[in-house]
Design a protein around this motif. Structure first.
Motif, PDB file in Angstrom:
ATOM      1  N   SER A   1       0.589  -1.581  -0.028  1.00  0.00           N
ATOM      2  CA  SER A   1       0.140   0.235  -0.277  1.00  0.00           C
ATOM      3  C   SER A   1       0.915   1.168   0.157  1.00  0.00           C
TER       4      SER A   1
ATOM      5  N   GLU B   1       0.156   4.398  -1.111  1.00  0.00           N
ATOM      6  CA  GLU B   1      -0.576   5.725  -1.269  1.00  0.00           C
ATOM      7  C   GLU B   1       0.384   6.568  -0.419  1.00  0.00           C
TER       8      GLU B   1
ATOM      9  N   TYR C   1      -9.171   6.852  -3.902  1.00  0.00           N
ATOM     10  CA  TYR C   1      -8.546   5.367  -2.853  1.00  0.00           C
ATOM     11  C   TYR C   1     -10.720   5.114  -2.670  1.00  0.00           C
TER      12      TYR C   1
ATOM     13  N   SER D   1     -14.313   2.553  -2.671  1.00  0.00           N
ATOM     14  CA  SER D   1     -14.214   1.370  -1.525  1.00  0.00           C
ATOM     15  C   SER D   1     -15.076   0.713  -2.034  1.00  0.00           C
TER      16      SER D   1
ATOM     17  N   GLU E   1      -6.781   1.193  -6.694  1.00  0.00           N
ATOM     18  CA  GLU E   1      -7.684   0.568  -7.080  1.00  0.00           C
ATOM     19  C   GLU E   1      -7.521  -1.577  -5.827  1.00  0.00           C
ATOM     20  N   HIS E   2      -8.272  -1.318  -4.642  1.00  0.00           N
ATOM     21  CA  HIS E   2      -7.483  -2.399  -4.036  1.00  0.00           C
ATOM     22  C   HIS E   2      -8.279  -4.183  -4.888  1.00  0.00           C
TER      23      HIS E   2
ATOM     24  N   TYR F   1     -10.269   4.313   4.660  1.00  0.00           N
ATOM     25  CA  TYR F   1     -10.205   3.932   3.342  1.00  0.00           C
ATOM     26  C   TYR F   1     -10.106   3.155   2.635  1.00  0.00           C
ATOM     27  N   GLY F   2     -10.733   3.002   1.756  1.00  0.00           N
ATOM     28  CA  GLY F   2     -10.300   1.651   0.776  1.00  0.00           C
ATOM     29  C   GLY F   2     -10.492   0.616   1.739  1.00  0.00           C
TER      30      GLY F   2
ATOM     31  N   HIS G   1      -5.697   2.369   8.593  1.00  0.00           N
ATOM     32  CA  HIS G   1      -4.789   2.410   7.200  1.00  0.00           C
ATOM     33  C   HIS G   1      -4.045   1.052   6.848  1.00  0.00           C
TER      34      HIS G   1
END
Length: 659
Positions: free
Chosen positions: A468, A470, A483, A485, A508-509, A546-547, A595
């Motif tokens: 991760s 970011e 980001y 979810s 994008e996860h 987030y995410g 996070h």
């Protein structure tokens, strides 16, 4: 020095002489001003003027040139006003960067020049992007980009030439081989004999010329450009020359053997061409002195205007605003109520498809994204719909493709660059943080580029496919970061990112791609960048995340029967929604920032600091953070699950509720 006049008229020869003399006379004046402390730094091109001047005059005025330190002749040959040029050197507002950058670190679309950054190599791929835009628009144009022999050691050199060769881009790579990279001689830079030896390795034409012979430079570039316009392809031209001053004046020249100066002084491009024109009776002594007097007057006039201008007044608001191209997003709502259940990955694909339809100038680039559809099949079927010109497989060269995106922006086109995995963006880091992010602030050129970043752990993919990252970009002004979810936000934010003329990092996860779905509008719509969203109402404690963190928090909220959790999904990380954060802090008085990224240096630290500084009186407990361990992402599933913060979140919520 042997000059081949061919069929050039006397007027053309005198024009070449005047253009060659002008940067020399400016440089001589600059060296005096440098000693007087009236300019702060100078990178001299004395001895190399013929390459800049000959190349610039050989091209059409609307063809782009990307120069470097020693290419003053490009700017003067393109008619850049001297008062603006001198104001640029002095850091004045009237310069091309408003005092924000120095010397030739600027561009001017008016003059079809894109200036350098200090990293040198990344500029080569920007030329590829300009040339690609010309190719897609079927314009018979050529782009010329400079590299020094030292800068050609960088990986960006290889990437740019390779991409240009594979894609058949109309680019001339002009290599100024002056024997030294600052103080390091060529035999300590590379083992090959000549740069033209590289041509066949890339499958491109390569020529070697005398870089001090103005007629040879001019004629070679003119003919090469004419050929490339009709038959688009890249070409490498190696110009043999010598730098008669230091890398920059403060560095001196003690490292250069004296005999080299004596040898190359006899090949001075200005003195030799001047002597030739006098001998051929093209130029008289009187005419020569008249030209010098005219140029001297023009230079002094430009200097006086630049000196008369005051230094910039500090305008903090303007400094902050100019990091980004002005853009007031108008959120677009779907045209109908039609909805379809879509997975996260389908929502991303839907957004790309509709944006491709909406913006004919949008080009998608990435490894394996064409017929194969990308490793996650996001662009499957896109080649059939939009063609290979707009859906482009790229070589494994992240830096070059990001540079191509900036070059396309110079020509008014949009691009989406897919990182196969977010981890691989490190190979293109400089292009993002130094070129894309700073371009508008430096000289008003926006970078209309979206970088898609498949990110995150939980798939047992190990340290190089799970990071991760970011926070790497969160620290960089000039970028935007989103980001999502949920499928709804994934589509709306990607559409918004493509619409935005500024560079956007779109995370994008990967674990969400096929694990969640949602009814979302069939029509095109956007979500506001910079706006957070409350996804669960609560009264006891707030989780800001987030995410993937949104889903961890939501699951915990559903499991807890004795606590009420407020969950705020940031959705955008740069800019992030300070008003929404303040509101949820005020509502519960207890805050956890969650996070997936590691704890140290993560985005949560900045948000926690802001809350402590601006919302202290609203807090009933210290701000807490929950994040992944400060290690690389492990491969084995038990280790990976312990690395991730999911279980620690439960423990921290319990501790915060009992504080």
């Amino acid at each position: 020095m042997n000059y081949n006049r061919k069929d050039y008229s006397e007027e053309e020869l005198i024009q070449l002489y005047r253009a060659l003399l002008k940067p020399r006379m400016i440089e001589e004046r600059m060296l005096v001003l440098l000693r007087q402390g009236k300019v702060s730094k100078w990178f001299s091109g004395i001895g190399q003027e013929a390459i800049s001047v000959g190349s610039a005059l050989a091209l059409e005025q609307d063809e782009y040139i990307l120069p470097l330190h020693r290419n003053l002749g490009v700017f003067t040959s393109r008619g850049v006003e001297l008062d603006r040029l001198f104001a640029q050197f002095q850091g004045k507002i009237h310069g091309f960067t408003k005092g924000r950058d120095r010397s030739f670190h600027f561009g001017s679309n008016e003059h079809h020049i894109v200036g350098m950054i200090s990293h040198l190599g990344p500029q080569l791929a920007v030329a590829d992007g300009i040339a690609l835009a010309d190719l897609l628009e079927k314009k018979e144009k050529v782009t010329l980009v400079f590299s020094g022999d030292g800068g050609a050691s960088e990986g960006d050199f290889h990437e740019a030439l390779n991409v240009a060769a594979v894609w058949g881009l109309p680019v001339i790579f002009m290599i100024e081989n002056n024997g030294y990279g600052l103080s390091t001689p060529n035999n300590e830079q590379f083992k090959f004999k000549h740069f033209i030896d590289k041509g066949s390795a890339y499958g491109i034409d390569a020529l070697q010329i005398d870089g001090n012979n103005i007629l040879e430079v001019y004629d070679t570039v003119r003919q090469a450009a004419a050929s490339i316009r009709k038959n688009p392809r890249p070409m490498l031209i190696e110009a043999i020359t010598f730098r008669m001053r230091g890398h920059e004046e403060a560095s001196g020249t003690k490292y250069v053997p004296k005999e080299l100066f004596e040898k190359w002084a006899k090949k001075d491009p200005v003195e030799n061409f001047e002597r030739y024109l006098l001998d051929e009776l093209v130029l008289t002594q009187k005419a020569m002195e008249s030209i010098k007097e005219e140029l001297r007057a023009e230079i002094e006039d430009g200097l006086q205007k630049a000196f008369a201008e005051p230094m910039p007044e500090v305008n903090r608001e303007q400094e902050l605003d100019d990091m980004y191209k002005p853009f007031d997003q108008e959120v677009i709502k779907p045209a109908s109520d039609a909805k379809t259940e879509r997975r996260f990955v389908d929502a991303i694909s839907d957004a790309l498809r509709q944006s491709m339809e909406r913006y004919p100038e949008l080009v998608l680039m990435g490894q394996d994204i064409a017929e194969y559809g990308g490793v996650f099949k996001v662009t499957e079927g896109f080649v059939d719909a939009f063609g290979k010109g707009r859906v482009r497989n790229t070589p494994l060269c992240e830096s070059a493709i990001l540079g191509v995106g900036l070059g396309m922006s110079v020509r008014g086109q949009k691009s989406m660059v897919e990182m196969q995995f977010a981890d691989f963006v490190s190979a293109g880091f400089s292009q993002i943080v130094n070129n894309l992010a700073k371009s508008h602030y430096r000289w008003g050129q926006n970078a209309d580029v979206v970088v898609r970043m498949p990110t995150g752990a939980g798939t047992a993919a190990g340290p190089f496919h799970s990071q991760s990252n970011e926070a790497w970009f969160f620290h960089t002004p000039g970028l935007k970061i989103v980001y999502p979810s949920s499928p709804y936000d994934a589509k709306g934010l990607l559409n918004a990112a493509i619409e935005d003329p500024n560079p956007v990092m779109y995370f994008e996860h990967k674990l969400l791609y096929r694990s969640i779905s949602q009814e979302i509008p069939d029509d095109y719509y956007t979500v506001e960048i910079g706006k957070a969203k409350t996804v669960a109402e609560g009264s006891d404690l707030t989780i800001i995340t987030y995410g993937m963190g949104v889903h961890w928090a939501m699951q915990l909220q559903q499991e807890l029967t004795d606590a009420s959790l407020e969950i705020l999904d940031l959705r955008s990380l740069l800019p992030w929604d300070k008003e929404a954060v303040r509101a949820v802090v005020a509502k519960t008085g207890r805050v956890i920032i969650l996070h997936e990224d590691t704890m140290t240096g993560g985005i949560g630290g900045e948000i926690a600091a802001w809350i402590s500084e601006h919302c202290f009186e609203l807090l009933d407990a210290p701000v807490a953070r929950v994040a992944s361990l400060d290690t690389a992402v492990p491969f084995s599933p038990p280790l990976e699950q312990d690395f991730l913060p999911r279980q620690r979140l439960r423990d921290k919520v319990a501790a915060m509720l009992n504080y």
